[in-house]
Design a protein around this motif. Structure first.
Motif, PDB file in Angstrom:
ATOM      1  N   GLY B 162       0.826  -1.214   0.000  1.00  0.00           N
ATOM      2  CA  GLY B 162       0.000   0.000   0.000  1.00  0.00           C
ATOM      3  C   GLY B 162       0.854   1.255   0.000  1.00  0.00           C
ATOM      4  N   ARG B 196      -2.575   5.710  -8.488  1.00  0.00           N
ATOM      5  CA  ARG B 196      -3.969   5.422  -8.821  1.00  0.00           C
ATOM      6  C   ARG B 196      -4.150   3.972  -9.252  1.00  0.00           C
ATOM      7  NH1 ARG B 196      -8.280   8.823 -10.572  1.00  0.00           N
ATOM      8  NH2 ARG B 196      -6.890  10.605 -10.578  1.00  0.00           N
ATOM      9  N   THR B 198      -2.412   1.379  -8.587  1.00  0.00           N
ATOM     10  CA  THR B 198      -2.138   0.360  -7.560  1.00  0.00           C
ATOM     11  C   THR B 198      -2.940   0.620  -6.283  1.00  0.00           C
ATOM     12  OG1 THR B 198      -0.294   1.639  -6.655  1.00  0.00           O
ATOM     13  CG2 THR B 198       0.241   0.026  -8.358  1.00  0.00           C
ATOM     14  N   GLY B 199      -3.626   1.763  -6.224  1.00  0.00           N
ATOM     15  CA  GLY B 199      -4.331   2.132  -4.997  1.00  0.00           C
ATOM     16  C   GLY B 199      -3.369   2.232  -3.826  1.00  0.00           C
ATOM     17  N   SER B 200      -2.228   2.826  -4.077  1.00  0.00           N
ATOM     18  CA  SER B 200      -1.174   2.899  -3.049  1.00  0.00           C
ATOM     19  C   SER B 200      -0.716   4.336  -2.872  1.00  0.00           C
ATOM     20  CB  SER B 200       0.060   2.088  -3.481  1.00  0.00           C
ATOM     21  OG  SER B 200      -0.283   0.775  -3.805  1.00  0.00           O
ATOM     22  N   PRO B 225      -3.490   7.322  -2.726  1.00  0.00           N
ATOM     23  CA  PRO B 225      -3.987   6.160  -3.487  1.00  0.00           C
ATOM     24  C   PRO B 225      -5.032   6.549  -4.546  1.00  0.00           C
ATOM     25  CG  PRO B 225      -4.037   5.732  -1.121  1.00  0.00           C
ATOM     26  CD  PRO B 225      -3.705   7.166  -1.277  1.00  0.00           C
ATOM     27  N   TYR B 226      -5.523   7.786  -4.471  1.00  0.00           N
ATOM     28  CA  TYR B 226      -6.410   8.280  -5.530  1.00  0.00           C
ATOM     29  C   TYR B 226      -5.621   8.994  -6.633  1.00  0.00           C
ATOM     30  CZ  TYR B 226     -10.828   7.098  -3.278  1.00  0.00           C
ATOM     31  OH  TYR B 226     -11.901   6.426  -2.758  1.00  0.00           O
ATOM     32  N   ILE B 250      -6.334   4.053   1.516  1.00  0.00           N
ATOM     33  CA  ILE B 250      -6.012   2.912   0.641  1.00  0.00           C
ATOM     34  C   ILE B 250      -7.244   2.021   0.528  1.00  0.00           C
ATOM     35  CG2 ILE B 250      -4.496   0.903   0.337  1.00  0.00           C
ATOM     36  CD1 ILE B 250      -2.393   2.363   2.042  1.00  0.00           C
ATOM     37  N   SER B 252     -10.336   2.903   0.981  1.00  0.00           N
ATOM     38  CA  SER B 252     -11.342   3.610   0.205  1.00  0.00           C
ATOM     39  C   SER B 252     -11.065   3.501  -1.288  1.00  0.00           C
ATOM     40  CB  SER B 252     -11.354   5.080   0.667  1.00  0.00           C
ATOM     41  OG  SER B 252     -11.972   5.894  -0.280  1.00  0.00           O
ATOM     42  N   ALA B 253      -9.807   3.745  -1.677  1.00  0.00           N
ATOM     43  CA  ALA B 253      -9.458   3.694  -3.103  1.00  0.00           C
ATOM     44  C   ALA B 253      -9.664   2.297  -3.667  1.00  0.00           C
ATOM     45  CB  ALA B 253      -8.001   4.129  -3.297  1.00  0.00           C
ATOM     46  N   ARG B 254      -9.293   1.287  -2.880  1.00  0.00           N
ATOM     47  CA  ARG B 254      -9.384  -0.092  -3.394  1.00  0.00           C
ATOM     48  C   ARG B 254     -10.819  -0.616  -3.372  1.00  0.00           C
ATOM     49  NH1 ARG B 254      -3.600  -2.676  -1.248  1.00  0.00           N
ATOM     50  NH2 ARG B 254      -2.355  -1.268  -2.534  1.00  0.00           N
ATOM     51  N   ASN B 256     -13.345   1.395  -4.095  1.00  0.00           N
ATOM     52  CA  ASN B 256     -13.939   2.031  -5.267  1.00  0.00           C
ATOM     53  C   ASN B 256     -13.404   1.487  -6.574  1.00  0.00           C
ATOM     54  OD1 ASN B 256     -15.833   3.854  -4.210  1.00  0.00           O
ATOM     55  ND2 ASN B 256     -14.178   5.236  -3.568  1.00  0.00           N
TER      56      ASN B 256
END
Lengths: 279, 279
Positions: B162, B196, B198-200, B225-226, B250, B252-254, B256
């Protein structure tokens, strides 16, 4: 491709590049243990830009300008050198090199312009280094990328110096930057000349305009285009060949003396340390 | 948790001076409440070490590293140095140090040896991209050229990292952008994109300062991560950049964009095998 070449020559953010060059000057001078630089000011745009950058980087009290005219140097060169120093309010010395040059050539009254011009360039270098020692300064160079690449310089003369902030700027980029940093318009706009003999102009001697020269050079050097590709996109093959020949034939001017290797490690070959080692 | 990125100016080849300054920055980062202090590639030695490689290299059990191990009881740190393996191979490595121990070593896998780069002449290449647990969570360290190869980022991603720590010493080049070198802009684009995809968190630590006219391009940054920049440093100054990182973002991004959930590494592997077999 031709339009890429034209775009590639243009500096988009000149304020940023000015900062890069002034940071370079400040850091490389100070970490070597110096505060001051000496710069030969010829009245031309390269040395004017260099002097402006040096003052921005180090302050006017740390830049020493030297104008070193010979009796055939044009009056406008001498006046423009003074003008640069006046605007920048730097310590300035005008040292005429006529006596020593003429004394030497009394031995060789038939010497041609190139011998005389080279001697003058090396005399100026010698004075710059004398001042550098006297004032505790580094010599800041004023060779641009165009002249470095075609070897339009005197070996150990104008191409000898300690640091060079403008050596990665083509001549047309020097014009852009000079205008931006505030070099007087009449210096930026005048015909470039080494002023080694009356009426000499760079473009006359090189045989083509800086604009064309720079386009061919950036194509060949920065974009790594081959000769055939340069011709294909519309450059005159005769001109391309002349430029590429100048680049090849002047490689020796861009290198230090070559050493014959006999041992495991040789100073110019596999003794690889940056100059900034330990700085 | 707060992380600190140190945009560092190294003294070329002076391990002790760089170590002192590294420790100072760690203390400052600790005062600012950071739990982890990240330094750029080869910050303890300088970047263009060339033949100095063999003079500044340290084995991982060297007492020279003790001050860093001691410091890591106060704050975790990631530093860059020349690692000498027990077999006397020299690596461009980054260490994650925590609680008095070296917890993870990344040896740079891709050593640029072209143009202005000559790493392959001096360093051995690493062979592993391995995720590890940092104080923040599952993390990966990659060094400069590693990140120009998408495969290394993919390997970090597929192991669930992450936090991607991108350490670099990127010499500035390109004058077609605004307010930064061209390469600095590419790094930002890369960081935003990789973060973005990798959502990291993408944590980029770059050098400043000059080495023989190479002007490192600074502009260290952290991307969320966004894929949004949440902290950004200057192009030239040595400075500490801090940001509060949140594991929840992280998640949240993953949630979505469930790219990691849906990733099919076995398909990648099968296809890689097929491609390699067909060659």
């Amino acid at each position: 491709m031709r339009s890429k070449i034209e775009r590639e020559l243009h500096i988009k953010d000149r304020a940023f590049i000015e900062k890069v060059l002034t940071h370079f000057i400040r850091e490389e001078v100070t970490k070597a243990g110096f505060q001051k630089v000496v710069v030969g000011i010829s009245g031309g745009v390269d040395s004017a830009l260099t002097a402006f950058l040096a003052v921005k980087a180090l302050g006017k009290e740390n830049v020493i300008g030297l104008s070193m005219p010979y009796r055939t140097s044009s009056r406008s060169s001498v006046e423009d050198a003074r003008l640069v120093a006046e605007i920048l309010e730097i310590e300035f010395h005008e040292i005429k090199i006529t006596p020593q040059i003429d004394a030497y050539f009394q031995l060789f009254p038939d010497a041609d312009n190139v011998r005389r011009g080279n001697k003058m360039a090396r005399e100026r270098m010698s004075i710059l280094y004398d001042f550098a020692h006297w004032k505790g300064a580094l010599v800041i160079g004023t060779s641009n990328k165009s002249e470095l690449l075609i070897g339009y310089s005197t070996r150990w003369g104008d191409n000898a110096h300690d640091i060079n902030p403008i050596g990665d700027l083509y001549k047309t980029q020097v014009w852009e930057m000079a205008e931006f940093v505030g070099v007087p318009e009449r210096i930026v706009k005048k015909k470039p000349s080494a002023d080694l003999w009356p009426g000499q102009t760079d473009e006359g001697e090189i045989g083509l305009s800086y604009r064309t020269l720079d386009q061919i050079l950036i194509g060949y050097v920065d974009l790594r285009l081959r000769r055939e590709e340069l011709v294909e996109i519309g450059f005159d093959p005769v001109v391309v060949d002349r430029v590429l020949t100048m680049v090849r034939n002047s490689q020796y001017k861009r290198k230090l003396p070559i050493i014959c290797k006999i041992a495991q490690r040789t100073v110019d070959k596999d003794f690889l340390y940056l100059r900034d080692w330990g700085l | 948790m707060k992380v600190a990125v140190v945009q560092f100016r190294s003294k070329l080849g002076d391990f002790e001076a760089n170590l002192e300054k590294t420790l100072d920055f760690c203390r400052r980062a600790k005062e600012e409440g950071a739990v982890l202090c990240v330094f750029p590639e080869l910050n303890l030695t300088g970047y263009n070490v060339w033949d100095i490689t063999f003079e500044v290299a340290v084995p991982l059990n060297s007492p020279k590293l003790s001050p860093l191990l001691e410091m890591s009881r106060e704050i975790d740190l990631i530093v860059g140095l020349v690692e000498e393996s027990p077999e006397h191979v020299f690596y461009n490595s980054a260490l994650y140090i925590s609680g008095g121990k070296i917890k993870h070593v990344h040896r740079k896998v891709y050593l640029p040896t072209y143009g202005m780069f000559d790493e392959g002449r001096f360093f051995g290449a690493g062979k592993r991209v391995k995720a590890f647990n940092s104080v923040l969570g599952k993390s990966s360290i990659l060094i400069c050229e590693d990140l120009w190869h998408m495969s290394t980022v993919y390997l970090s991603f597929i192991q669930g990292s992450g936090y991607i720590f991108a350490l670099s010493a990127s010499p500035g080049r390109g004058y077609r952008e605004e307010g930064m070198f061209g390469n600095a802009e590419v790094w930002m684009n890369m960081g935003e994109f990789y973060a973005r995809m990798t959502g990291s968190y993408f944590i980029y630590a770059n050098r400043v300062g000059c080495e023989d006219g190479f002007v490192f391009s600074g502009k260290s940054f952290i991307a969320s991560p966004y894929g949004e920049l949440i902290a950004e440093a200057s192009p030239f100054e040595e400075e500490i950049l801090t940001a509060e990182l949140n594991e929840g973002l992280i998640r949240s991004a993953r949630a979505n964009l469930p790219l990691l959930r849906d990733e099919k590494p076995e398909i990648t592997l099968q296809n890689l095998r097929r491609v390699l077999d067909e060659e």
